[in-house]
Motif scaffolding. Sequence first.
Motif, short mmCIF file in Angstrom:
data_model
loop_
_atom_site.label_atom_id
_atom_site.label_comp_id
_atom_site.label_asym_id
_atom_site.label_seq_id
_atom_site.Cartn_x
_atom_site.Cartn_y
_atom_site.Cartn_z
N LEU A 193 0.84 -1.19 0.00
CA LEU A 193 0.00 0.00 0.00
C LEU A 193 0.88 1.25 0.00
O LEU A 193 2.08 1.19 0.27
N ALA A 194 0.26 2.38 -0.28
CA ALA A 194 0.97 3.65 -0.30
C ALA A 194 1.36 4.13 1.09
O ALA A 194 2.21 5.00 1.23
N THR A 195 0.76 3.57 2.10
CA THR A 195 0.86 4.11 3.45
C THR A 195 1.94 3.44 4.29
O THR A 195 2.30 2.28 4.07
N GLY A 196 2.44 4.18 5.24
CA GLY A 196 3.40 3.66 6.20
C GLY A 196 3.25 4.39 7.52
O GLY A 196 2.73 5.51 7.56
N ASN A 197 3.71 3.76 8.59
CA ASN A 197 3.53 4.39 9.89
C ASN A 197 4.74 4.21 10.79
O ASN A 197 5.62 3.39 10.54
N ARG A 198 4.76 5.04 11.80
CA ARG A 198 5.56 4.83 12.99
C ARG A 198 4.60 4.92 14.16
O ARG A 198 3.59 5.64 14.09
N CYS A 199 4.88 4.20 15.22
CA CYS A 199 3.93 4.10 16.33
C CYS A 199 4.64 4.33 17.66
O CYS A 199 5.84 4.10 17.80
N ALA A 200 3.85 4.77 18.64
CA ALA A 200 4.29 4.86 20.03
C ALA A 200 3.40 3.91 20.83
O ALA A 200 2.19 4.14 20.93
N PHE A 201 4.00 2.85 21.39
CA PHE A 201 3.25 1.84 22.14
C PHE A 201 3.34 2.12 23.63
O PHE A 201 4.40 2.48 24.15
N PHE A 202 2.21 1.94 24.31
CA PHE A 202 2.11 2.20 25.74
C PHE A 202 1.71 0.91 26.46
O PHE A 202 1.44 -0.11 25.84
N ARG A 203 1.64 0.98 27.76
CA ARG A 203 1.22 -0.18 28.54
C ARG A 203 -0.20 -0.59 28.17
O ARG A 203 -0.54 -1.77 28.19
N LEU A 252 3.40 7.35 1.75
CA LEU A 252 4.82 7.29 1.37
C LEU A 252 5.01 7.20 -0.14
O LEU A 252 6.03 7.66 -0.66
N ASP A 253 4.06 6.60 -0.86
CA ASP A 253 4.17 6.42 -2.30
C ASP A 253 2.80 6.64 -2.92
O ASP A 253 1.97 5.72 -2.97
N PRO A 254 2.51 7.87 -3.41
CA PRO A 254 1.18 8.17 -3.95
C PRO A 254 0.79 7.32 -5.16
O PRO A 254 -0.39 7.28 -5.52
N ALA A 255 1.75 6.63 -5.77
CA ALA A 255 1.43 5.81 -6.94
C ALA A 255 0.73 4.51 -6.56
O ALA A 255 0.15 3.84 -7.43
N LEU A 256 0.75 4.13 -5.29
CA LEU A 256 0.15 2.88 -4.84
C LEU A 256 -1.22 3.13 -4.22
O LEU A 256 -1.54 4.26 -3.82
#
Length: 268
Positions: A45-55, A65-69
């Motif tokens: 997919l065009a999308t990507g993430n970074r995450c902050a995980f909590f308890r 990240l890639d509009p062509a997808l």
Amino acid sequence: MSAAATTLDHVGICAREAGPLHARFAALGFTLTPLARQSGPGGPLATGNRCAFFRHGYLELLAILDPALPDNGLGALLDRHEGMRILALGMDDAEANLRRLRGAGLPIPGIAPLARPCDDPQGRPARFERLPLPDAPEGRVQLVRHLTPELLWQERWLDHPNRVLALEEAFILSGAPMESAARLSVLAGRPLEPRPAGGVTLRLDHGAVSVLDAAGEFPDLPRPTLGGCAFRTGDGTAAIRALAPHGTALPDGSWLLHEAGAALVFRP
């Protein structure tokens, strides 16, 4: 197993440009996971993430990240505005919830799979099952079941310089709060109750979701939308006040920030 929502799983703050979004939240003291590209049944997919995980719960920072997808609908959400565009409630049993939601008359085609890398030493992807609420005007509101939670909630990601311990509450802002509340109640399979500060609240095993009206908190944000969220801190908000002195003190001792189109409340 339960045919209802169980937890406030995560919220997603979305933008078209990944770099500034991720840099801003790193500066706010969130420990972010490495960038991960998402994929669906048809491939990348065009999308990507970074995450902050909590308890309990997590914060997703999602961008294109890639509009062509194919972008899995994120572009349409961003056409309206950037900000908190995703609300996910945790579930234990996707099949049981699918039957319940179809029984309530929602036209859900089926369980939607999703996967993404997660910096696992063995190269295993994190895998999910999703039941999205169709045509929710507030944003992407969905039920999520984690198939590989142990790959995401790794101990190395759970400590944050801002001392956030948990995602505690999400806020839906609506000019028609009873309509938004009814949709939320159907999706969750749980009743809502009056909120002392105004609006109504869906209480879960961990976390809550509150629906606020146009005259309530955060009047400068658009409606209907997923307006923001609240975090529980472990130090009385001292760290976030030092990291972000431009915030606003609230009467209950919380620290309010407006970042990336979302209201962020840090609670003592």
